[in-house]
Design a protein around this motif. Structure first.
Motif, PDB file in Angstrom:
ATOM      1  N   GLY A 159     -12.733  31.489  53.269  1.00  9.21           N
ATOM      2  CA  GLY A 159     -11.471  32.007  52.775  1.00  9.21           C
ATOM      3  C   GLY A 159     -10.279  31.530  53.594  1.00  9.21           C
ATOM      4  N   GLY A 213      -6.579  27.393  52.124  1.00 13.63           N
ATOM      5  CA  GLY A 213      -5.477  26.756  51.393  1.00 13.63           C
ATOM      6  C   GLY A 213      -5.761  26.420  49.933  1.00 13.63           C
ATOM      7  N   LYS A 214      -6.743  27.077  49.321  1.00 10.57           N
ATOM      8  CA  LYS A 214      -7.063  26.804  47.907  1.00 10.57           C
ATOM      9  C   LYS A 214      -5.889  27.127  46.998  1.00 10.57           C
ATOM     10  CE  LYS A 214     -10.444  29.752  48.135  1.00 10.57           C
ATOM     11  NZ  LYS A 214     -10.499  29.919  49.575  1.00 10.57           N
ATOM     12  N   VAL A 249       5.497  25.544  54.538  1.00 14.15           N
ATOM     13  CA  VAL A 249       4.581  26.163  53.570  1.00 14.15           C
ATOM     14  C   VAL A 249       4.832  27.666  53.422  1.00 14.15           C
ATOM     15  CG1 VAL A 249       2.148  26.678  53.051  1.00 14.15           C
ATOM     16  CG2 VAL A 249       2.792  24.401  53.837  1.00 14.15           C
ATOM     17  N   ILE A 250       4.970  28.360  54.514  1.00 15.45           N
ATOM     18  CA  ILE A 250       5.146  29.821  54.428  1.00 15.45           C
ATOM     19  C   ILE A 250       6.501  30.205  53.817  1.00 15.45           C
ATOM     20  CG2 ILE A 250       5.331  31.954  55.799  1.00 15.45           C
ATOM     21  CD1 ILE A 250       2.881  31.005  57.346  1.00 15.45           C
ATOM     22  N   THR A 291      -2.714  27.604  47.746  1.00 14.74           N
ATOM     23  CA  THR A 291      -1.595  26.718  48.067  1.00 14.74           C
ATOM     24  C   THR A 291      -1.794  25.363  47.395  1.00 14.74           C
ATOM     25  OG1 THR A 291      -1.415  27.829  50.206  1.00 14.74           O
ATOM     26  CG2 THR A 291      -0.280  25.717  49.983  1.00 14.74           C
ATOM     27  N   VAL A 300      -3.597  16.986  54.207  1.00 20.15           N
ATOM     28  CA  VAL A 300      -2.355  17.763  54.169  1.00 20.15           C
ATOM     29  C   VAL A 300      -2.060  18.279  55.568  1.00 20.15           C
ATOM     30  CG1 VAL A 300      -1.147  19.705  53.094  1.00 20.15           C
ATOM     31  CG2 VAL A 300      -2.932  18.476  51.814  1.00 20.15           C
TER      32      VAL A 300
HETATM   33  N1  LIG Z   1      -0.655  22.961  55.117  1.00 22.82           N
HETATM   34  C1  LIG Z   1      -0.355  24.204  55.510  1.00 22.82           C
HETATM   35  N2  LIG Z   1       0.520  24.414  56.529  1.00 22.82           N
HETATM   36  C2  LIG Z   1       0.816  25.664  56.930  1.00 22.82           C
HETATM   37  N3  LIG Z   1       0.326  26.783  56.384  1.00 22.82           N
HETATM   38  C3  LIG Z   1      -0.555  26.655  55.381  1.00 22.82           C
HETATM   39  C4  LIG Z   1      -0.933  25.367  54.882  1.00 22.82           C
HETATM   40  N4  LIG Z   1      -1.813  25.557  53.881  1.00 22.82           N
HETATM   41  C5  LIG Z   1      -1.978  26.885  53.736  1.00 22.82           C
HETATM   42  N5  LIG Z   1      -1.229  27.563  54.620  1.00 22.82           N
HETATM   43  C6  LIG Z   1      -1.148  29.019  54.782  1.00 22.82           C
HETATM   44  O1  LIG Z   1      -2.454  29.505  54.966  1.00 22.82           O
HETATM   45  C7  LIG Z   1      -2.624  30.765  54.345  1.00 22.82           C
HETATM   46  C8  LIG Z   1      -3.805  30.749  53.416  1.00 22.82           C
HETATM   47  O2  LIG Z   1      -3.530  29.885  52.327  1.00 22.82           O
HETATM   48  P1  LIG Z   1      -4.063  30.158  50.861  1.00 22.82           P
HETATM   49  O3  LIG Z   1      -3.723  31.538  50.421  1.00 22.82           O
HETATM   50  O4  LIG Z   1      -3.621  29.031  50.014  1.00 22.82           O
HETATM   51  O5  LIG Z   1      -5.625  30.078  51.133  1.00 22.82           O
HETATM   52  P2  LIG Z   1      -6.820  30.419  50.139  1.00 22.82           P
HETATM   53  O6  LIG Z   1      -7.890  29.450  50.456  1.00 22.82           O
HETATM   54  O7  LIG Z   1      -6.350  30.467  48.740  1.00 22.82           O
HETATM   55  O8  LIG Z   1      -7.211  31.886  50.617  1.00 22.82           O
HETATM   56  P3  LIG Z   1      -8.236  32.901  49.892  1.00 22.82           P
HETATM   57  O9  LIG Z   1      -9.610  32.428  50.269  1.00 22.82           O
HETATM   58  O10 LIG Z   1      -7.897  34.227  50.494  1.00 22.82           O
HETATM   59  O11 LIG Z   1      -7.983  32.818  48.425  1.00 22.82           O
HETATM   60  C9  LIG Z   1      -1.313  31.073  53.672  1.00 22.82           C
HETATM   61  O12 LIG Z   1      -0.554  31.911  54.490  1.00 22.82           O
HETATM   62  C10 LIG Z   1      -0.655  29.711  53.526  1.00 22.82           C
HETATM   63  O13 LIG Z   1       0.749  29.831  53.521  1.00 22.82           O
END
Ligand SMILES: Nc1ncnc2c1ncn2[C@@H]1O[C@H](COP(=O)(O)OP(=O)(O)OP(=O)(O)O)[C@@H](O)[C@H]1O
Ligand SMILES: [Mg+2]
Lengths: 267, 117
Positions: A13, A16-17, A209-210, A19, A203
């Motif tokens: 988890g 970044g999926k 991003v935030i 995102t 990436v």
């Molecule tokens: N390249 C990046 N640089 C900085 N922050 C990032 C980057 N990619 C993702 N994040 C941050 O990391 C966090 C997790 O990202 P995200 O929600 O996309 O993950 P996810 O895999 O969808 O999580 P989950 O498994 O909970 O669904 C978020 O706060 C996002 O802003």
């Protein structure tokens, strides 16, 4: 038109999926593609927030499956890109409200009208993951250059292979080039060596991003963001274009800037 | 640049943490991929050794049976040196006899216990 169904998944988890799904959706729409995003993370919906569409939700994926609305009624049109849609997940239900067969049925209905159907998978390897990959033509695995994230990515690759869903492609997210250089972080080569799958994008860790998710405007719309640029490159690769990987050297080096100037892009 | 200073002051005389990460991952993944619990793995090693010891004298102290990864393929790589002693054939006979008397129940017993913690 026959859409390609692309699922974004990871095992671990928070890598970044969501995102990636949001940004690839926007980047593909900017390339003139007709795109629909499906949030398959039932119970923990997030994609609507990253897309800035949370206050427009009336119906969701489970409403469609349980027949409370037409598919079209659950599709939220993006303000800026009229060819970009989102089907949100239900927030108050769990993964068992959706089956792999439901996902196949829904994507089959959408395929004729779109170029790309992007599915944001939940973390894990359980029902939610199986729903998300059920109709995938291509799977993108997001991981971070960390031992636990890469291990989980490997688990996913194994599961996909066992179900003839491979070969998946890799998005290595949150790479810090300076740390890689100092030997404090695995490089993209290290990770692809270990996982033995094809890389579709690197990436960088990016401070834009935030703030982008704060304001609900995917970072790829920010021309100054390197992560945004990386997602644009991945989108082009998804359309079949051959976009060279730019080396993510340290941000300020003179030769790097020079190289970037000549190649006309960052990654 | 900091890499240069690290080297100058001998800080990276030890391995970089990224190569450590890579090594640890390779070890973890090869075990994940074969999906064999540690006690089964140990039992398998003991059995392989028992079979080979029936035919040649094995230098027990320098045996190395381990999992390895080559791309996405997992391999069991065994390095089993013969013992160089003159009476190696006698030794082999002795082991063969031993094996027939107590067919590896002793081995698996110790292995299981050793692996509990
Ligand atoms: N390249 C990046 N640089 C900085 N922050 C990032 C980057 N990619 C993702 N994040 C941050 O990391 C966090 C997790 O990202 P995200 O929600 O996309 O993950 P996810 O895999 O969808 O999580 P989950 O498994 O909970 O669904 C978020 O706060 C996002 O802003
Ligand atoms: Mg998510």
């Amino acid at each position: 038109m026959a859409a390609k169904v692309v699922t974004v998944t990871s095992g671990k988890g928070g890598v970044g999926k969501t995102t990636a799904t949001a940004n690839l959706g926007v980047a593909l729409a900017r390339l003139g593609k007709k795109v629909v995003l499906i949030d398959a993370d039932v119970g923990l919906r997030n994609l609507d927030i990253v897309m800035g569409l949370e206050n427009r939700i009336v119906y969701d994926l489970v409403d469609v499956i349980e027949g409370r609305c037409q598919l079209r009624q659950a599709m939220i049109k993006h303000k800026q890109f009229p060819d970009l849609f989102l089907i949100p997940a239900a927030q108050t239900r769990d993964k068992t409200a959706v089956s792999p067969a439901d996902m196949i049925q829904i994507t089959d209905k959408l395929r004729p009208e779109f170029d790309f159907i992007l599915i944001d998978s939940p973390a894990g390897i359980e029902r939610g993951f199986r729903n998300a990959v059920a109709s995938a033509d291509e799977v993108l695995i997001v991981t971070n250059p960390e031992v636990s994230a890469v291990r989980d990515a490997d688990r996913i690759i194994g599961l996909l292979e066992a179900n003839n869903k491979g070969p998946a492609k890799l998005i290595l997210n949150r790479v810090n080039p300076d740390m890689v250089k100092r030997g404090e972080m695995m490089s993209a080569d290290d990770v692809t060596d270990i996982l033995a799958i094809k890389l579709i994008g690197i990436v960088p860790e990016d401070e834009h991003v935030i703030p982008a998710s704060n304001s609900g405007v995917p970072v790829t719309l920010n021309e100054n963001s390197k992560a945004g640029q990386a997602f644009r490159n991945i989108a082009r690769r998804l359309t079949g274009e051959n976009v060279p990987f730019m080396t993510l050297q340290e941000s300020g080096g003179f030769f790097q800037r020079l190289a970037r100037l000549f190649s006309g892009q960052g990654e | 640049m900091s890499g240069f200073f690290d080297r100058m002051f001998g800080r990276s005389s030890s391995k970089s943490s990224s190569s450590l990460a890579k090594e640890r991952l390779q070890f973890i993944l090869v075990h994940d991929r074969i999906n064999l619990p540690p006690e089964r793995m140990e039992a398998m090693k003991a059995e392989i050794l028992a079979v080979i010891s029936k035919y040649v004298a094995v230098d027990q102290d320098n045996v190395d049976i381990a999992l390895q990864q080559r791309n996405r393929d997992s391999l069991i790589v065994a390095e089993i040196p013969f013992s160089q002693s003159k009476d190696s054939t006698d030794e082999a006979k002795r082991r063969l006899g031993q094996d027939m008397d107590t067919p590896r129940s002793d081995q698996s017993g110790t292995v299981d216990e050793a692996d509990d913690f």
